[in-house]
Design an enzyme around this catalytic site. Structure first.
Site, PDB file in Angstrom:
ATOM      1  N   ALA A  53       0.844  -1.197   0.000  1.00  0.00           N
ATOM      2  CA  ALA A  53       0.000   0.000   0.000  1.00  0.00           C
ATOM      3  C   ALA A  53       0.873   1.239   0.000  1.00  0.00           C
ATOM      4  O   ALA A  53       1.957   1.257   0.588  1.00  0.00           O
ATOM      5  CB  ALA A  53      -0.909   0.000   1.231  1.00  0.00           C
ATOM      6  N   TYR A 107      27.356   7.172 -16.927  1.00  0.00           N
ATOM      7  CA  TYR A 107      26.587   6.815 -15.750  1.00  0.00           C
ATOM      8  C   TYR A 107      27.004   5.445 -15.215  1.00  0.00           C
ATOM      9  O   TYR A 107      27.284   4.524 -15.984  1.00  0.00           O
ATOM     10  CB  TYR A 107      25.090   6.783 -16.070  1.00  0.00           C
ATOM     11  CG  TYR A 107      24.551   8.089 -16.601  1.00  0.00           C
ATOM     12  CD1 TYR A 107      24.880   9.294 -16.005  1.00  0.00           C
ATOM     13  CD2 TYR A 107      23.696   8.117 -17.700  1.00  0.00           C
ATOM     14  CE1 TYR A 107      24.380  10.498 -16.483  1.00  0.00           C
ATOM     15  CE2 TYR A 107      23.185   9.309 -18.189  1.00  0.00           C
ATOM     16  CZ  TYR A 107      23.543  10.499 -17.584  1.00  0.00           C
ATOM     17  OH  TYR A 107      23.056  11.673 -18.068  1.00  0.00           O
TER      18      TYR A 107
END
Length: 342
Positions: free
Chosen positions: A75, A129
């Site tokens: 949730a 990166y």
């Protein structure tokens, strides 16, 4: 028969966790509110329990006569009108649930917390990166990421480490999963991109290279159950499909799945995105309706590096993503079309 409680059961990821738990023959309890839609919770084997995450006292009373072998806390709020709501739902809701479980002395085997790669924010943004590592210091630049990080820090505080960094007695057996962008049937944010492509527009922001990662919902669900079986308490795992993509790859696959409609690709400066999301926030507050074009969305699209290291999940959990981006996008678009979303 193992008994499992799934919070966020009516949501995108949660509903798929429910389905997998049923397939595995578990006794499934779906945590809901009175206003919760049960559209994807139609199986008659599902047990329902109303939980009030805003109150530790109320949760303690609601859980007092229940015991679960596993709790999956999926949730959470991903979009809110006010920043405070992220903390109320994602941070305080998690604290209240965990404290209530501890208060009722539930003999639980594993608590799986579905967090997010967003807790790290713009890390390792210098080109070329590099993968974000779990040893990197989180610096979330979204209210959502900050609220999830605070929830993680609360979980870490339950089983404090000693002076040598070793965790002592396990008071609460939790494992944290940090998926990157999760997509699949029933998902509503990437759906907006699919809708835009169908309407012949692909919008991107920023001219600096952006490395993106994705993970199909089935692979996240698989990781949840692997964590139950093999995860070590206190561990945290990144989840992606193991590949890195350019910003145009996802929209190109959507276009292909839709039958290759003509498409205008618009690449705008970051400041244009800032104006768009500012307007979206203003309209959202004025109409009291949460907009997908919000401040968090700006920072998410502005971030350039979404690479992360999934080797710990592979080595420790046996996590091996099964769905390629091409396969996943095809399944997702087919579902959108079949269910008349597109």
């Amino acid at each position: 028969m193992s008994k499992i409680l799934i919070t966020g059961a009516s949501g995108f990821i949660g509903s798929f966790i429910v389905e997998e738990a049923l397939k595995r023959g578990m006794e499934v309890w779906a945590a809901i509110r009175r206003s919760t839609s049960k559209e994807y919770l139609q199986d008659e084997r599902i047990h329902f329990i109303e939980l009030d995450f805003s109150s530790e006292k109320q949760l303690t009373e609601q859980l007092a006569n229940h015991s679960f072998d596993y709790v999956v806390h999926a949730a959470g709020a991903t979009k809110c009108l006010n920043k405070a709501d992220f903390y109320r739902v994602n941070t305080e809701g998690t604290r209240n649930l965990v404290r209530a479980i501890i208060a009722v002395k539930m003999p639980m085997k594993r608590f799986i917390f579905v967090s997010s790669l967003s807790i790290y924010g713009p890390v390792r943004e210098q080109q070329p990166y590099e993968e974000i590592q779990e040893t990197d210091t989180p610096c979330p630049n979204t209210a959502y990421g900050q609220s999830k990080l605070l929830a993680e820090e609360f979980l870490d505080s339950i089983n404090p480490a000693d002076e040598e960094g070793e965790t002592g007695e396990c008071i609460f057996p939790y494992i944290i999963l940090r998926p990157t962008g999760v997509y699949g049937p029933r998902e509503k944010d990437y759906f907006l991109m699919a809708k835009s492509v169908k309407q012949h527009i692909d919008f991107g922001a920023g001219f600096k290279r952006q490395d993106l990662t994705f993970v199909y919902v089935d692979d996240v669900v698989n990781a949840v159950f692997l964590a139950m079986d093999r995860g070590m308490s206190g561990r945290k795992y990144f989840l992606t499909d193991g590949q890195v993509y350019k910003s145009s790859d996802f929209s190109n696959l959507i276009r292909r799945a839709l039958g290759n409609p003509w498409m205008l690709r618009i690449k705008a400066p970051i400041w244009v995105l800032r104006l768009i999301t500012w307007a979206g926030e203003y309209v959202g507050r004025a109409t009291r309706k949460v907009s997908a074009l919000n401040n968090d969305k700006y920072h998410i699209m502005k971030q350039r590096n979404w690479r992360c290291n999934i080797e710990p999940a592979m080595d420790e959990l046996g996590y091996h993503p099964q769905t390629t981006l091409e396969e996943g996008v095809k399944k997702t678009i087919d579902w959108y079309v079949k269910n008349k979303w597109l």
